[in-house]
Design an enzyme around this catalytic site. Structure first.
Site: not given
Length: 294
Positions: A10, A86-87, A111, A186, A236
């Site tokens: 992202q 991340s993603l 998610r 996060h 995560q």
């Protein structure tokens, strides 16, 4: 030449991304519309504010990276290791054969909905700071963490609005940019979303990876173990993205080249700062793919 493929997360989205892939990736665009109930092509050609909403950004980035990854493989390219920011870790897992496209997109969909539904937190990107001073300040400020450790001079902090503002008010930085997100991604504040997502993950069959995967939560141990990759993915959402360490690992483990597969060039920019010896390339469209193949 030992090569890593890295997949953006992202923040890499842009209006018009993926539009030259509509024909070559038509099967995946159609499957995505079936799973999501909306058109990725329409979102990618629409308004940047809407495209930047988490529930749209994440599926769009995943789908584009998946199509480009498949095109690279069709040209005979295979990485020695994969990683995602991340993603982007979902794109990496798809590329490594841990799950099929539809399974990965369903996970990304759930998610993104859980993350976009989170509230009560804030994230701010910091550029140019004394790392030791920042780490000490975070350690002594409740309810804030270093969420994205991108490079020596670029991080994102995440936590309650008050805690993030407190840190920003006490640390000298070259630039501080609040992020337009709904929650404290996060960080431990995402625990409820993470617990719900863990239940979803438990229903999904993971396969051992065909290519070693570097995880955001354990960036010094590339693995092919399905169970290990599932376990790491399950934490995560609440764990820091340790991209600086992934960059260091790639630079020190014999990798000679890193190719960013997906929209934008955020990750190659970060890799250049931390692992300057790596040869870098971006594959975000067909033109760049064809240039690489020549």
């Amino acid at each position: 030449m030992k090569t890593a493929w890295v997949f953006p997360g992202q923040g890499s989205q842009a209006v018009g991304m993926g539009m030259d892939l509509l024909e070559v990736g038509q099967d995946k665009f159609a499957k995505a519309a079936e799973i999501l109930g909306w058109s990725i092509a329409e979102k990618c050609q629409g308004d940047i504010a809407e495209l930047s909403q988490t529930e749209y950004t994440q599926p769009c980035l995943y789908t584009i990276s998946a199509i480009l990854s498949d095109l690279l493989k069709a040209k005979g390219y295979t990485p020695d290791v994969v990683a995602g920011h991340s993603l982007g870790e979902y794109s990496a897992l798809y590329s490594a054969g841990v799950f099929d496209f539809a399974t990965g997109l369903e996970l990304v969909k759930q998610r993104s909905l859980l993350m976009s539904g989170a509230s009560g937190g804030a994230m701010t990107a910091l550029i140019g700071f004394d790392r030791a001073a920042l780490e000490d300040l975070i350690a002594n400020t409740p309810d804030v963490v270093l969420a994205n450790d991108n490079s020596d001079g670029q991080v994102v902090i995440s936590g309650t609005v008050e805690a993030v503002q407190s840190v920003c008010g006490q640390i000298k930085v070259k630039k501080a940019m609040p992020l337009a997100v709904s929650g404290a991604f996060h960080s431990p504040l995402m625990a409820e979303a993470a617990a719900k997502f863990a239940d979803i993950l438990a229903q999904i069959q993971f396969r051992d990876a065909q290519i070693p995967v570097l995880s955001n939560v354990e960036p010094t141990d590339a693995t092919t173990s399905a169970q290990t990759l599932r376990d790491r993915l399950s934490v995560q959402i609440t764990s820091p993205v340790r991209w600086r360490e992934i960059s260091l690992y790639l630079g020190e483990s014999g990798c000679e080249r890193a190719i960013e597969v997906g929209a934008g060039k955020v990750l190659t920019g970060l890799l250049k700062r931390t692992a300057p010896n790596l040869q870098l390339a971006n594959i975000s469209n067909l033109e760049q793919l064809n240039e690489l193949v020549r």
